[in-house]
Design an enzyme around this catalytic site. Structure first.
Site, PDB file in Angstrom:
ATOM      1  N   GLU A   1       0.811  -1.215   0.000  1.00 49.08           N
ATOM      2  CA  GLU A   1       0.000   0.000   0.000  1.00 49.08           C
ATOM      3  C   GLU A   1       0.843   1.263   0.000  1.00 49.08           C
ATOM      4  O   GLU A   1       0.522   2.225  -0.694  1.00 49.08           O
ATOM      5  CB  GLU A   1      -0.970  -0.003   1.185  1.00 49.08           C
ATOM      6  CG  GLU A   1      -2.126  -1.000   1.063  1.00 49.08           C
ATOM      7  CD  GLU A   1      -1.779  -2.395   1.569  1.00 49.08           C
ATOM      8  OE1 GLU A   1      -0.612  -2.599   1.975  1.00 49.08           O
ATOM      9  OE2 GLU A   1      -2.658  -3.273   1.566  1.00 49.08           O
TER      10      GLU A   1
ATOM     11  N   HIS B   1     -11.008  -5.358  10.768  1.00 54.41           N
ATOM     12  CA  HIS B   1     -11.707  -5.215   9.482  1.00 54.41           C
ATOM     13  C   HIS B   1     -13.057  -4.518   9.661  1.00 54.41           C
ATOM     14  O   HIS B   1     -13.969  -4.728   8.873  1.00 54.41           O
ATOM     15  CB  HIS B   1     -11.941  -6.576   8.818  1.00 54.41           C
ATOM     16  CG  HIS B   1     -10.706  -7.218   8.268  1.00 54.41           C
ATOM     17  ND1 HIS B   1      -9.753  -7.805   9.067  1.00 54.41           N
ATOM     18  CD2 HIS B   1     -10.255  -7.362   6.992  1.00 54.41           C
ATOM     19  CE1 HIS B   1      -8.787  -8.290   8.307  1.00 54.41           C
ATOM     20  NE2 HIS B   1      -9.064  -8.043   7.052  1.00 54.41           N
TER      21      HIS B   1
HETATM   22  C1  LIG Z   1      -1.952  -4.537   4.828  1.00 55.84           C
HETATM   23  C2  LIG Z   1      -3.015  -5.393   4.243  1.00 55.84           C
HETATM   24  N1  LIG Z   1      -3.337  -5.244   2.947  1.00 55.84           N
HETATM   25  C3  LIG Z   1      -4.287  -6.012   2.393  1.00 55.84           C
HETATM   26  C4  LIG Z   1      -4.943  -6.962   3.119  1.00 55.84           C
HETATM   27  C5  LIG Z   1      -6.042  -7.812   2.498  1.00 55.84           C
HETATM   28  N2  LIG Z   1      -5.556  -9.188   2.337  1.00 55.84           N
HETATM   29  C6  LIG Z   1      -5.860 -10.131   3.249  1.00 55.84           C
HETATM   30  S1  LIG Z   1      -5.138 -11.586   2.907  1.00 55.84           S
HETATM   31  C7  LIG Z   1      -4.389 -10.979   1.548  1.00 55.84           C
HETATM   32  C8  LIG Z   1      -3.512 -11.878   0.749  1.00 55.84           C
HETATM   33  C9  LIG Z   1      -2.348 -12.404   1.510  1.00 55.84           C
HETATM   34  O1  LIG Z   1      -1.720 -13.395   0.789  1.00 55.84           O
HETATM   35  P1  LIG Z   1      -0.568 -14.279   1.387  1.00 55.84           P
HETATM   36  O2  LIG Z   1       0.386 -13.432   2.148  1.00 55.84           O
HETATM   37  O3  LIG Z   1      -0.005 -15.073   0.272  1.00 55.84           O
HETATM   38  O4  LIG Z   1      -1.270 -15.226   2.454  1.00 55.84           O
HETATM   39  P2  LIG Z   1      -2.279 -16.448   2.259  1.00 55.84           P
HETATM   40  O5  LIG Z   1      -3.655 -15.906   2.436  1.00 55.84           O
HETATM   41  O6  LIG Z   1      -2.056 -17.038   0.918  1.00 55.84           O
HETATM   42  O7  LIG Z   1      -1.959 -17.391   3.364  1.00 55.84           O
HETATM   43  C10 LIG Z   1      -4.732  -9.640   1.355  1.00 55.84           C
HETATM   44  C11 LIG Z   1      -4.292  -8.825   0.233  1.00 55.84           C
HETATM   45  C12 LIG Z   1      -4.599  -7.071   4.487  1.00 55.84           C
HETATM   46  N3  LIG Z   1      -5.219  -7.953   5.289  1.00 55.84           N
HETATM   47  N4  LIG Z   1      -3.637  -6.303   5.013  1.00 55.84           N
END
Ligand SMILES: Cc1ncc(C[n+]2csc(CCOP(=O)(O)OP(=O)(O)O)c2C)c(N)n1
Ligand SMILES: [Mg+2]
Lengths: 328, 338
Positions: free
Chosen positions: B73, B142
């Site tokens: 971000e 959230h």
């Molecule tokens: C700072 C932030 N930006 C965006 C999000 C929204 N978000 C939640 S999970 C996610 C993807 C994360 O992917 P990854 O790190 O690969 O973890 P996985 O869910 O695959 O275990 C996003 C973009 C968030 N929770 N926090």
């Protein structure tokens, strides 16, 4: 590698418990029996159990919103986990956290964070504390492939290396960050290469093979302590679950899912049982025990009382005038 | 007239803005989603963000202008600042307002101060679209609203629509506005519907809206709280109470005149805000009214807000956190006794 019989049993039992637990969650999510967002971890079992099997019971970890597997493998009470997901008073966070924040400090969990990459700096702090106080607890932070992009991860990695902090950065590369595939969001082929920028040692392993995960983690812990340095581990697996329950998963091609099923971590573990002289009867016994435990936990949770509305006013501070909290 | 959900109205405003000005671009996480960077196809447009608001944009306007970002971000918010200063009109998405912390500097220090600090030579015409609000069982990280966090900062404009008309009209305005605008969409309002005129013009920022006329008490309702304010007002009609409901719609700039006019008539005010109470919009509006309408007031100004706690997950606790119709009615009756 030799594994103590009790540990071996523990490993199988936990693998099955996590899988059955998440399958049950998926089912009740469809029936809309639980409130809120649910992020299941089908496909992560070997990483959760493999890493945790190399840790001591009171070692520090951090997790994310996709935490059920970590919490179960960290020996959090299954009934309390379930009760929390149901939003009940006897939940592991007294109903304040919910599925996204399942975490028990008394089991060494520093937190399960809803903000991507919030964990690495916090675990760095715990590891720093261990170093300063000459403690012996290991520190491990779990995060995903998507979190690699976030500054908090990079800043923690840089400091950990600069300060010679023994800790493990465990990256679960499950192919997706929400709806975005790893090959869409990252140019670096191996995530473990990223840590090289900080001159940090890194290893990669098959995240579907619980025994490989365990061995790599054990070796890394030893090396990290011996050399007084952080180590980055990348485990590759596949996210069979959607980002959350209800996700259509249209972006995950069917051929890809079918291909990944061939290396399902539970399937692999069952295939390997022979190598460890476990009979199929024993395996079936573990399955049965796990399933019973899961069923029991859900039965427990369903019948637990709801929190009182005013319970929400507790735990904001250690010490604060109560009348200044309630303002309605 | 067509009936639109808030979600559809926002999508329409985006499509119209993209069509009207080729400098409008969109950056955010999982706008498209999909697989296979090389071919750039596959199952693109799978998501449109977690609430599907931006679905279809990638197909219509292409990957040059509709950009999937990584979870970085600070990176793409900062990029929006630079792009805005040099000629684009970027719209960036903060998937949930709760993630504000990871990129706040780019807004608070860069976007907000660019114009002032460097002598008024440059503009930063960018829009941050973000999702706010409790009531979704989404837990402490959230579910926040954080209106006052942005409203506090000179240089940022803050907009929070309640219904589909305002969502569309205010977003159109936010995109053509030459200052950085934080556009807050409430997750519990996305599916609420109302009639929206075909050729809706942009609704100017800084103009509040009287949602219901009345003479006995002024209810200032912040975003989703308009829903409960209206319910309460309808119930109170039976008891002969005429409530006036005002939705400020934009918190910076705030339509102070509209508030004062109403208070002049009613002499009694309640402010309803689902945010935490300390240094909140509610306390700001209350202090403005007490300073500017002191002689018109016939009762103390009442604020109905969430308690000073994070948003709890469990339904009974979260329902207690959010101001309810019942609590609104009770509070109004307290004031009416004066
Ligand atoms: C700072 C932030 N930006 C965006 C999000 C929204 N978000 C939640 S999970 C996610 C993807 C994360 O992917 P990854 O790190 O690969 O973890 P996985 O869910 O695959 O275990 C996003 C973009 C968030 N929770 N926090
Ligand atoms: Mg991932």
């Amino acid at each position: 590698m030799n594994i103590d019989q009790n540990k071996l049993k523990w490993i199988y039992k936990k693998l099955f418990t996590i899988r059955f637990f998440e399958e049950k969650i998926k089912k009740i999510a469809k029936e809309k029996l639980v409130p809120g967002y649910l992020h299941t971890c089908i496909g992560s079992e070997a990483i959760c159990v493999g890493v945790m099997s190399a840790l001591n019971e009171d070692d520090w970890i951090s997790s994310t919103y996709r935490n059920h597997g970590h919490a179960i493998a960290k020996n959090c009470e299954l009934k309390e986990i379930t009760s929390e997901i149901f939003g009940r008073k006897t939940g592991i966070c007294k109903g304040k956290g919910g599925s996204m924040h399942i975490s028990d400090f008394n089991k060494g969990m520093l937190g399960s964070f809803g903000i991507v990459a919030a964990g690495p700096p916090v675990v760095l702090g715990a590891a720093l504390q261990e170093k300063i106080n000459k403690g012996s607890k290991n520190s491990v932070t779990f995060f995903g492939d998507g979190a690699i992009h976030n500054g908090a991860f990079h800043e923690a990695a840089g400091l950990a290396k600069l300060w010679d902090i023994p800790m493990l950065f465990v990256c679960e590369n499950n192919g997706y960050a929400e709806a975005t595939a790893t090959d869409w969001h990252l140019n670096t082929k191996n995530l473990s290469d990223i840590s090289r920028a900080y001159n940090m040692i890194s290893y990669r392993g098959d995240g579907n093979n619980v025994f490989e995960v365990r061995e790599i983690t054990q070796n890394a812990l030893n090396e990290s302590i011996k050399k007084n340095t952080p180590i980055f581990l990348e485990f590759k697996n596949y996210r069979f679950s959607g980002q959350y329950e209800g996700d259509t998963q249209l972006y995950q091609p069917l051929e890809e899912i079918n291909e990944a099923k061939k290396t399902d971590p539970i399937k692999i573990a069952i295939e390997k049982a022979n190598d460890y002289k476990l009979s199929s009867i024993e395996i079936n016994n573990f399955k049965k025990q796990a399933l019973d435990e899961v069923e029991e936990a859900f039965k427990f949770a369903e019948t637990q009382p709801w929190p009182e509305p005013e319970d929400s006013l507790n735990d904001v501070y250690v010490n604060y005038p109560k009348n200044l909290i309630l303002k309605v | 007239m067509t009936i639109l959900t808030v979600k559809e109205a926002i999508n329409q405003a985006l499509v119209e803005s993209f069509t009207n000005d080729k400098n409008v671009i969109l950056m955010g996480e999982d706008i498209a989603g999909g697989k296979g960077r090389e071919q750039y196809q596959g199952t693109q447009d799978a998501w449109g963000g977690p609430f599907g608001v931006t679905q279809g944009l990638l197909t219509k306007f292409g990957p040059e202008r509709v950009r999937d970002t990584t979870i970085a971000e600070a990176g793409f918010f900062g990029a929006a600042v630079g792009a805005a200063m040099t000629g684009l009109r970027p719209i960036v998405e903060l998937m949930y307002v709760d993630f504000a912390g990871v990129c706040f500097d780019q807004l608070m220090n860069q976007a907000a101060k660019m114009r002032y600090m460097f002598g008024g030579k440059q503009n930063v015409p960018m829009v941050v679209r973000t999702v706010v609000g409790a009531g979704f069982r989404a837990g402490s990280e959230h579910s926040q609203t954080l209106y006052s966090l942005y409203t506090h900062i000179p240089g940022l404009k803050v907009v929070a629509p309640y219904d589909a008309i305002d969502a569309k009209g205010l977003l159109l305005s936010s995109i053509i506005d030459n200052d950085p605008v934080i556009f807050m969409e409430h997750k519990r309002l996305y599916m609420s519907k109302c009639e929206v005129p075909e050729n809706l013009k942009p609704i100017p920022l800084g103009k509040g809206r009287i949602r219901k006329k009345g003479k006995d008490i002024t209810i200032v309702a912040i975003q989703r709280m308009n829903l409960f304010a209206e319910e309460a007002a309808n119930i109170l009609v039976d008891e002969g109470v005429e409530c006036e409901i005002i939705d400020p719609r934009t918190y910076s700039p705030l339509d102070e005149a509209l508030l004062y006019e109403s208070v002049k008539k009613t002499g009694k005010v309640i402010i309803i805000d689902e945010s935490n109470p300390k240094c909140s919009l509610a306390s700001e509006i209350s202090s403005l009214i007490s300073e500017n309408c002191f002689s018109d007031l016939k009762a103390p100004i009442l604020k109905l807000t969430a308690p000073h706690t994070p948003v709890p997950f469990s339904p009974p606790m979260e329902d207690f956190y959010i101001p309810s119709t019942k609590k609104i009615i009770k509070s109004i009756k307290t004031i009416l006794k004066y």
